[in-house]
Design an enzyme around this catalytic site. Structure first.
Site, PDB file in Angstrom:
ATOM      1  N   CYS A 163     -73.422 -10.646   7.861  1.00 45.91           N
ATOM      2  CA  CYS A 163     -74.129  -9.385   8.126  1.00 45.91           C
ATOM      3  C   CYS A 163     -73.414  -8.598   9.219  1.00 45.91           C
ATOM      4  O   CYS A 163     -72.351  -8.057   8.971  1.00 45.91           O
ATOM      5  CB  CYS A 163     -75.592  -9.653   8.437  1.00 45.91           C
ATOM      6  SG  CYS A 163     -76.627  -8.243   8.017  1.00 45.91           S
TER       7      CYS A 163
ATOM      8  N   HIS B 150     -77.441 -12.755   4.009  1.00 46.60           N
ATOM      9  CA  HIS B 150     -77.623 -13.946   4.856  1.00 46.60           C
ATOM     10  C   HIS B 150     -77.618 -15.219   4.010  1.00 46.60           C
ATOM     11  O   HIS B 150     -78.689 -15.707   3.626  1.00 46.60           O
ATOM     12  CB  HIS B 150     -78.952 -13.860   5.608  1.00 46.60           C
ATOM     13  CG  HIS B 150     -78.974 -12.794   6.647  1.00 46.60           C
ATOM     14  ND1 HIS B 150     -78.716 -13.040   7.974  1.00 46.60           N
ATOM     15  CD2 HIS B 150     -79.204 -11.468   6.545  1.00 46.60           C
ATOM     16  CE1 HIS B 150     -78.792 -11.912   8.647  1.00 46.60           C
ATOM     17  NE2 HIS B 150     -79.093 -10.943   7.803  1.00 46.60           N
TER      18      HIS B 150
ATOM     19  N   GLU C   3     -77.186 -18.191   4.861  1.00 43.21           N
ATOM     20  CA  GLU C   3     -77.817 -19.331   5.564  1.00 43.21           C
ATOM     21  C   GLU C   3     -79.268 -19.528   5.131  1.00 43.21           C
ATOM     22  O   GLU C   3     -79.803 -20.629   5.201  1.00 43.21           O
ATOM     23  CB  GLU C   3     -77.711 -19.153   7.082  1.00 43.21           C
ATOM     24  CG  GLU C   3     -78.607 -18.077   7.719  1.00 43.21           C
ATOM     25  CD  GLU C   3     -78.020 -16.667   7.677  1.00 43.21           C
ATOM     26  OE1 GLU C   3     -77.093 -16.425   6.872  1.00 43.21           O
ATOM     27  OE2 GLU C   3     -78.503 -15.805   8.438  1.00 43.21           O
TER      28      GLU C   3
HETATM   29  N1  GLN Z   1     -77.510  -4.437  12.738  1.00 42.78           N
HETATM   30  C1  GLN Z   1     -76.906  -4.533  11.464  1.00 42.78           C
HETATM   31  C2  GLN Z   1     -77.664  -3.734  10.412  1.00 42.78           C
HETATM   32  O1  GLN Z   1     -78.822  -3.428  10.585  1.00 42.78           O
HETATM   33  C3  GLN Z   1     -76.751  -5.962  11.021  1.00 42.78           C
HETATM   34  C4  GLN Z   1     -78.045  -6.672  10.783  1.00 42.78           C
HETATM   35  C5  GLN Z   1     -77.916  -8.154  10.685  1.00 42.78           C
HETATM   36  O2  GLN Z   1     -76.930  -8.745  11.125  1.00 42.78           O
HETATM   37  N2  GLN Z   1     -78.925  -8.804  10.154  1.00 42.78           N
HETATM   38  O3  GLN Z   1     -77.131  -3.424   9.388  1.00 42.78           O
END
Ligand code: GLN
Length: 545
Positions: free
Chosen positions: A390, A515, A517
């Site tokens: 992310c 994600h 994970e």
């Molecule tokens: N802050 C970033 C976004 O909102 C990444 C979010 C995250 O890592 N879950 O896109």
């Protein structure tokens, strides 16, 4: 008015309420997940629900320092990290129904009151709040053999009282043999006196009884063996069958807990009390996995570069995904937590020394970003395996844009407005002002390019992964990135969103906007984590060769 969906006659579904006493952090989540696994492996269908006493509607807006990781479900609910344990142990997807907070309950009741649905009545904690709690507790009625309900907080907390009252009523309505209470408690060993003390347990059970709840089973966390005598004493004073007082001793790994509970026959006692006639759980694959976790042949050290490294619960699922992937590679994965705020071009070599791979994790806000970007440049140029999740992938794109594509001002508009916002708001996020539950959340499909490391890991062209973000790779820069050999290895089916990137001329440099994970499970692991650890092991073997 909403009522409990439960028919007062007989319900096929059995309910197990899990409460905690004396202290918090005794492991109610792991106990619920472990019992869930044992019952599932005895052939029953199981789901697990968590009821949290806080007034936030969900933990989505909470600081991970305080609350730990926000666990996102397939259907996009932002939930408590215990749901992650449930999924990892029982291998079932949870949904937004499995995570309930006081905030949600009140929100529902107050909305109904404003709609005039209570027909002039005074709206009260009992029965209106407790009825809504019971309705939520029974949403899975007749859909599973067993619903395990973990009640957050500690018995005696003011805010958990309505949940206990609802559970008491439900237990009465469901009837004996169809619902039980398991109380997890602490039995300290006082070194100076050389004695095990049962008084805190007696007090917490007494408090539970004041609410009208008689526990059926006591699970006692203790550092020493309780022994028959202490167990009999607890049983007698707490009004519980002697064989229903079981020990929860400390385990080397959380994944061993189901086996320890099977050893003290927790599942047998539960099944007896619920009139289930099932045979012993099938734990062969699970035990093999635990063996690999406890005694792997190899070892590898990876760096986790992030902002909340002092509070590791903030990245719980990533830490667990490493354990799963390690077991599948027959390796212990040591995680070195590296605070990104302290990384500079001068010290990056020193900070990342000896690491066989680095992961840059999820996050929000500008703090520590430049350190992450510096770390990424270092591993890219030195052929050290890299995994970006992310925000980690977004940082990898920024780094590449700046140092390879020559876009010196490249940044994310989350941190700084420049003409080179290679990471920018998702179009549908631009007009959103409300913070709670409004990100791109939950499971979305992604199409993988053949011949890429992503495709090699998943061995599939279409995958589904869970998301939680507002920003994305800006399509205006896609061509530039690709011209400079960045491979956009995964995109949304309509081609509009970049979901994965990687580099060809590097041993393993992979980023994903989702994600992974959150979908890594014990025994099976997650393909991206498994392959990342595989690459780290190759790097380690080269380093020592
Ligand atoms: N802050 C970033 C976004 O909102 C990444 C979010 C995250 O890592 N879950 O896109």
């Amino acid at each position: 008015m909403a009522r409990s969906t439960l028919s007062t006659s007989r319900s096929k579904t059995k309910y197990i309420f899990i409460t905690g006493g004396v202290l918090s952090s005794l492991g109610k989540g792991i106990t619920s997940a472990s019992l869930g696994l044992l019952l599932k492996e005895r052939g029953h269908t199981v789901t697990i629900m968590k009821f949290d006493p806080y007034i936030n509607v969900d933990p989505g807006t909470m600081n991970p320092y305080q609350h730990g990781e926000v666990y996102v479900t397939e259907d996009g609910a932002e939930t408590d990290l215990d749901l992650g344990h449930y999924e990892r142990f029982i291998h079932e997807n949870m949904s937004r129904n499995n995570s309930v907070s006081t905030g949600q309950i009140y929100f529902e009741v107050i909305t109904r009151e404003r709609e005039g649905k209570y027909l002039g009545k005074t709206v009260q904690v009992v029965p209106h709040i407790t009825d809504e709690i019971k309705r939520r507790m029974t949403v899975y009625d007749k859909k599973y053999d067993v619903v395990i309900i973990e009640l957050g907080g500690t018995v005696g907390d003011i805010e958990s009282m309505p949940f206990l009252e609802a559970a008491r009523q439900l237990n009465l309505q469901i009837g004996r043999g169809n619902s039980i209470f398991i109380h997890l408690t602490y039995v300290p060993y006082i070194k100076a006196a050389g004695e095990i003390k049962t008084k805190p347990t007696q007090h917490s059970v007494r408090m539970l009884m004041e609410y009208g709840i008689q526990p059926d089973i006591l699970v006692c966390r203790c550092e020493e063996d309780l022994g028959k005598e202490v167990r009999s004493k607890i049983a007698l004073f707490c009004n519980v069958d002697e064989d229903a007082v079981v020990e929860a001793s400390d385990a080397e790994t959380i994944y061993e807990v189901p086996m320890l509970y099977a050893k003290v026959k927790l599942d047998d006692i539960v099944c007896r009390k619920l009139n289930f006639h099932s045979s012993k759980p099938e734990l062969t694959a699970w035990s093999k996995f635990v063996q690999k976790v406890k005694k792997p042949r190899h070892s590898v050290t990876v760096g986790f570069v992030g902002k909340y490294v002092q509070h590791q619960d903030a990245y719980k699922s990533i830490a667990e995904a490493f354990i799963h992937a390690g077991a599948l590679n027959n390796a212990r994965v040591n995680i070195q937590w590296v605070d990104s705020e302290g990384i500079t071009t001068e010290n990056v070599d020193e900070k990342l020394k000896g690491l066989d791979g680095i992961l840059v994790g999820p996050g929000f806000g500008a703090r520590g970003i430049e350190g992450k970007i510096t770390a990424i440049q270092h591993v890219r140029e030195n052929n050290i395996p890299f995994f970006g999740i992310c925000l980690g992938m977004q940082c990898a794109v920024i780094e590449y844009a700046r140092n390879v594509c020559g876009l010196k001002l490249a940044n994310s508009s989350e941190f700084k407005k420049t003409k080179q916002s290679v990471i920018d708001f998702l179009p549908e996020q631009r007009s959103i002002t409300s913070k709670g539950g409004t990100m791109r959340l939950g499971s979305y499909p992604c199409v993988l390019k053949e011949g890429t490391k992503a495709h090699e890991a998943y061995k599939s062209q279409i995958i589904r992964e869970r998301h939680r973000h507002r920003y994305e790779v800006n399509n205006e820069f896609r061509e530039t990135l690709e011209k400079h050999s960045m491979i956009l290895s995964g995109v949304s089916p309509d081609g509009r969103l970049v979901e994965m990137m990687e580099l060809a001329d590097h041993p393993w440099f992979v980023g994903c906007q989702f994600h992974p994970e959150l979908k890594s499970r014990a025994v099976e692991g997650h393909p991206l984590f498994v392959n990342f650890i595989g690459a780290a092991l190759v790097h380690a073997s080269k380093a020592t060769a």
